[in-house]
Design an enzyme around this catalytic site. Structure first.
Site: not given
Length: 1115
Positions: A203, A208, A455, A472
């Site tokens: 990131n 993200c 997020h 993630d």
């Protein structure tokens, strides 16, 4: 995710999260001081005897606006056996937002190495409408270094302190925290590739949302194969070619062992730094990226791939009921936007999408050649694509609050989606019924957090097997079906009862993590789409380039891994000093990063290293003398002493450890070589009486400073004893008179003192490694040289600053560059700018500082003499800029600062024109003064006309300003200030008349048909018993609309954004309530018609909430 916050990006994961004790707050390594606040009223909901892993804590903060502490802590509450508290900065943590964090309350007393992991949300409760509560969610692994975590820019202070917004009521604020303590994850030792076979994406700051989309696209192998087959060459640069950057990224995702960076790709988009840190809309990015790739694929072997994968078609139709007339329009789509609100699952959204709307009554359809007809209007699908992308409308615009809100309602989606259900109810008559529209879920993209940020991550099953994976950012984990599906439905979750005997009501909390995009793959196409992609699909030049990159990376990794076995030795010589002093550096002697560096195994004897030096520099071993450098207390770095013969028998690693205890430190040496006729000779013996000195020569006429050499002198001797040698080194006559200065230090300020030639070096406290600067004295020439002596020149060098000046109205273009001093005062700076611009009066200049993060001027200019020095103008948090913006005013700045300037749009009573006037008055003036000033500038319809001032926002009137209201607090930045004549009929309004608002509106196309206002709103007097037909005549006359156009207009009573259409015979008066109700201004007479209004120049002012900058890919 991070929104533009000052610390480095890799310190943060969530939107504008910031550990308060970063540089932004109190200094680099200062722990947060624990202040004991007044005991606030706080409650823990449903606190059982044993703490559950999840808990909701409510903190009531009375007298909020009177809080005068910078930081304010809540009571301690316990979750999962750990003590927590909330920390807020009521006036912001150096920002104009409320700053709020979750804090480990007993961090100072916890054992060394403690760590705990928590998922939590923080909220400020809206006490008028709880649905407008602002909530942000994140997760963090707390430890001694980061014992608090949260949001520096939680919500604007202007919203928080505005009582009408509902967050501050009776000077009380309610703050909520929901905390779930989880098992500590060993984040750093986790190996995604080893555990899952996949790697993540780094990131790079608020990206993200992009990472989750890229992972989804990468795991559609047919798409990946097409990207690999886009033509690129070895001459392309990845940062300038989207195809090559995407090929490179996909290759690394396929073959790397560790997470992959996206910087090359965002640079290929043409994004600047600010863009990379902007939190864009992933749906928008998906469309723009696909359109860009589609364009780049044209004329290549993969042309049409995007359409083949993602393009479907639907038919918009309107069919008359009583006559034979049907209008259809075929449209393509790459994704479908489905309603979440009011729909329990995907099927309900599709039902709503194809819902038939009846056009009847006042809403009849004007059929060509048939007049107004009752009709059916709707959408049906002609075909669906092999890869179906469903965008779930989790974010909606709330017209009541004039802001975006996130819909966290429960919304289910199936593993298998059958779009042929109920005999093909979604399909048009033209659809090919032989195609089976049965889809399997491939990806679930999730947003965790609120509307202001959060997020993003994705659940994907790359081969459509039963195994799901969570992507993630850098981390990829295996997940089960429940995590990917049910836990992403959203809605509320009920905590299990931990104390059944207490009869507590069940505790429910809203889940702020939920799906916002789904990707389905058609069963009949899955073998084609989930295809094999291997090295033969990748261009040879790409494989070579990326393998070379991998090898270089591996070399670096190996180099790093073996670093503990080696010592880096940096050797500075006279040549380095000559090359650098007066060019790269002025203070001290050398920049060690620019000297020859040797990587030597730690066990290597120093004598063996000297042989290496002999080969490199051509200086025999016996003629080398090495000096150790040392950092002095005044932060200078000088050769301190020669290595002893005993030290030279030791291994290099041992010498390094003795000279510098830091593990990562290098061994820095100065190589002393004596020369005679350019040939090395043995160095002279050095006794305790001998001192090694370095000399710099200053020429004030040029002005120039350079290194001229070194001498070994006796400490008992005097500077006058070596003036002959110095003159020889400088090329002066032997008896030239010279002045000597000792360069002592340069941080935090320059210290360079005159040296008495008649006092011994010992008494002058001169020692090994000291620097002496000398020059010819200036006789009768002091005024001709800007820097007549060494100290003034060094002072100048230390503080000089090149500043790029830009005109405020052209903030991207450098206009001129000035060399200034950081010590220049405000007056010095504006005087130099005035000279450059040829202005007589520097006080008419106004300067504005630069925001290093947004790359834009700061919103507030610098006040007259509001800063002490130039250095204060250039600093932005912990960064320093070299840009200033200027503007030339028509009056001096001190005078202007006592005035308030308002931009007022004057609407003429009889002419179709709007003129913008800038009204400038003393701050204590009233609205009445503004109107009087305006009267001197505008043309009135008659001399006795009265004016009023309105606040207009998004084509609605929000306020009529009282004449007595002071202008100091009126904001014209976001709202439009409109001035107009008060019509005679309003002045003579009777007891049975009513003044109502009239707004123009149109309905959005699509299933929601939300109301959008446009055009100029206005007031209208309506009389008791007056019908719509009578009012229509007056409106048509007032607005000068032709009969043909006016016939198409519809009229509705609008309440809370919902239209209730009126008949000509309806008495409008009865619809409007006289009493004041909440949102009374939300009741208005709506005029529905097509927006043909020309866009006004001042319409830019309407954008009060600019949440996002539109995604643009420039290359």
């Amino acid at each position: 995710m991070t929104m533009m916050t000052p610390p480095p990006v890799d310190q943060q994961e969530d939107e504008e999260m910031l550990v308060p004790h970063s540089d932004l707050v109190d200094g680099p390594t200062q722990p947060m001081e624990v202040t004991q606040p007044e005991t606030p009223a706080s409650t823990v909901e449903n606190q059982p005897a044993e703490d559950p892993p999840t808990l909701k804590f409510t903190w009531t903060i009375p007298n909020f606006s009177r809080q005068n502490t910078r930081k304010h802590y809540s009571d301690v509450f316990v979750v999962g056996g750990y003590k927590w508290r909330i920390l807020i900065f009521p006036k912001g943590n150096n920002v104009d937002h409320l700053s709020m964090y979750l804090d480990v309350s007993d961090a100072a007393s916890l054992p060394y190495g403690w760590s705990r992991y928590a998922q939590f949300s923080l909220a400020v409760v809206n006490q008028i409408h709880t649905r407008y509560t602002i909530r942000k969610e994140t997760q963090h692994q707390f430890n001694a270094r980061e014992s608090d975590w949260g949001f520096t820019s939680f919500m604007p202070l202007s919203e928080l302190y505005d009582p009408s917004r509902g967050y501050l009521v009776n000077d009380t604020v309610f703050v909520e925290a929901e905390v779930a303590v989880r098992k500590v994850l060993d984040y750093w030792s986790y190996d995604s590739k080893k555990e899952t076979g996949f790697v993540g994406l780094k990131n790079q700051g608020a990206t993200c949302y992009m990472n989750s989309l890229l992972q989804t696209l990468y795991h559609i192998p047919y798409f990946r194969k097409a990207v690999y087959h886009m033509p690129t060459t070895e001459n392309d640069a990845p940062t300038a070619s989207i195809p090559l950057a995407l090929q490179s990224l996909f290759y690394k995702l396929q073959y790397n062992d560790t997470s992959v960076a996206t910087k090359e790709l965002t640079k290929s988009f043409g994004w600047d730094t600010y863009d990379s840190f902007m939190q864009h809309d992933v749906q928008e990015l998906n469309r723009v990226l696909c359109e860009k790739l589609e364009d780049k694929m044209k004329g290549t072997v993969v042309e049409g791939t995007i359409q083949r994968l993602f393009e479907g078609h639907h038919m918009n139709y309107i069919e008359c009921i009583n006559v034979d007339y049907k209008s259809t329009r075929k449209e393509s789509f790459y994704d479908l936007q489905l309603d979440v609100k009011g729909c329990k699952d995907v099927y309900a959204s599709f039902d709503k999408y194809v819902e038939v709307e009846r056009l009847e009554g006042d809403n009849k359809y004007h059929a060509e050649g048939q007049g107004l007809q009752d009709a059916k209007k709707g959408v049906l699908f002609i075909d669906f694509p092999p890869v179906l992308q469903l965008q779930l409308k989790r974010f909606e615009y709330d017209f009541m609050r004039d802001t975006m809100v996130k819909i966290n309602d429960r919304y289910e989606f199936p593993l298998q989606l059958d779009l042929d259900r109920e005999n093909g109810k979604y399909l048009s008559p033209d659809a090919d019924r032989s195609v089976r529209n049965l889809y399997t879920l491939h990806s679930v993209l999730v947003h965790s957090g609120g509307v202001h940020g959060g997020h993003y991550y994705a659940f994907i099953r790359p081969t459509l097997s039963d195994q799901w994976y969570k992507f993630d950012d850098e981390r990829v984990t295996k997940e089960d079906l429940k995590r990917a599906l049910e836990e992403q439905y959203g809605g509320e979750e009920e905590l299990p009862q931990t104390n059944p005997g207490f009869n507590n009501p069940p505790f429910k909390f809203t889940k702020y993590s939920n799906a916002y995009m789904l990707v389905y793959i058609r069963e009949s196409d899955k073998d084609k789409i989930i295809c094999n992609v291997d090295e033969k699909d990748i261009a040879e030049h790409l494989r070579v380039r990326l393998k070379k990159e991998q090898e270089e990376k591996e070399d670096k990794r190996r180099y790093k891994a073996q670093a503990h076995l080696f010592t880096i030795i940096k050797v500075a010589r006279d040549q380095d000093l000559k090359e650098q002093i007066g060019k790269d550096i002025y203070f001290d002697l050398v920049d060690h990063d620019k000297v020859r560096s040797f990587r030597i195994q730690k066990q290597t004897p120093f004598q063996q290293f000297k042989e290496e030096v002999a080969k490199e520099f051509g200086v025999p071993v016996q003629l080398q003398r090495f000096w150790i450098w040392a950092k002095r207390q005044n932060h200078t770095y000088r050769p301190n002493r020669p290595l002893t013969p005993q030290e030279e028998l030791q291994p290099v690693g041992q010498i390094r450890e003795a000279s510098n205890k830091a593990n990562t430190a290098e061994l820095k040496l100065f190589l002393e070589v004596e020369l005679l006729d350019e040939r090395p000779i043995p160095p002279p013996e050095k006794s305790k009486e001998d001192i090694l000195l370095f000399f710099k020569l200053y020429d004030p006429e040029k002005p120039e400073l350079r290194y001229v050499g070194r001498l070994m002198v006796k400490s008992s001797s005097k500077p006058m004893d070596i003036t002959g040698k110095l003159n020889e080194m400088a090329g002066f006559a032997p008896d030239e008179e010279i002045e000597l200065f000792e360069e002592i230090k340069f941080e935090p300020c320059v210290m360079c003192e005159h040296l008495d030639k008649k006092t011994s070096f010992r008494l002058c406290q001169i020692e090994d490694g000291d620097i002496i600067c000398f020059q010819k004295p200036l006789i009768n020439k002091e005024n001709e040289c800007r820097y007549p002596a060494v100290p003034s020149f060094l002072e100048y060098v230390q503080n000089r600053q090149l500043v790029r000046f830009r005109a405020l109205e052209r903030p991207k273009e450098d206009e001129f560059v000035l060399e200034l001093s950081k010590l220049h005062t405000y007056d010095d700076v504006v005087e130099r700018v005035a000279q450059e611009r040829g202005l007589d009066d520097p006080s008419k200049l106004r300067l504005t500082s630069h925001n290093c993060y947004s790359q834009q001027p700061k919103p507030q200019p610098i006040k007259y003499r509001g800063v002490d020095h130039l250095s204060d103008m250039l600093v932005h948090y912990n960064q320093t800029s070299d840009i200033l913006y200027y503007e030339v005013l028509d009056i001096p700045l001190p005078e202007l600062q006592g005035l308030k300037t308002l931009k007022v749009a004057f609407h003429h009573a009889t002419k179709e024109e709007v003129v913008i006037h800038n009204i400038r008055l003393p701050k204590q003036s009233t609205v009445g003064d503004v109107i009087n000033e305006l009267k001197t500038k505008v043309e009135l319809s008659h001399p006795d006309a009265e004016l009023r001032l309105l606040e207009v926002f998004y084509h609605k009137i929000y306020k009529i300003f009282p004449l007595t209201e002071r202008i100091e607090n009126i904001n014209d930045q976001y709202w439009t200030l409109r001035a107009e004549e008060i019509p005679e009929e309003e002045k003579n309004i009777g007891p049975n008349d009513r003044l109502i608002l009239v707004y123009h509106f149109a309905k959005e196309t699509g299933p929601n048909q939300q109301v959008q206002n446009f055009g100029e709103p206005f007031f209208l007097v309506i009389h008791e018993g007056e019908t719509l037909e009578e009012i229509k005549n007056r409106i048509q006359k007032k607005l000068h609309v032709s009969d043909e156009d006016f016939a198409k207009w519809k009229f509705a009573f609008m309440s809370m954004g919902r239209p209730e259409y009126l008949q000509d015979s309806d008495v409008v008066y009865n619809r409007f309530q006289r009493r004041e109700i909440y949102g009374a201004f939300e009741q208005y007479l709506g005029l529905e018609h097509t927006d043909t209004t020309p866009k006004r120049a001042y319409a830019a002012n309407q954008n009060r909430h600019t949440y996002e900058k539109p995604v643009k890919i420039y290359n």
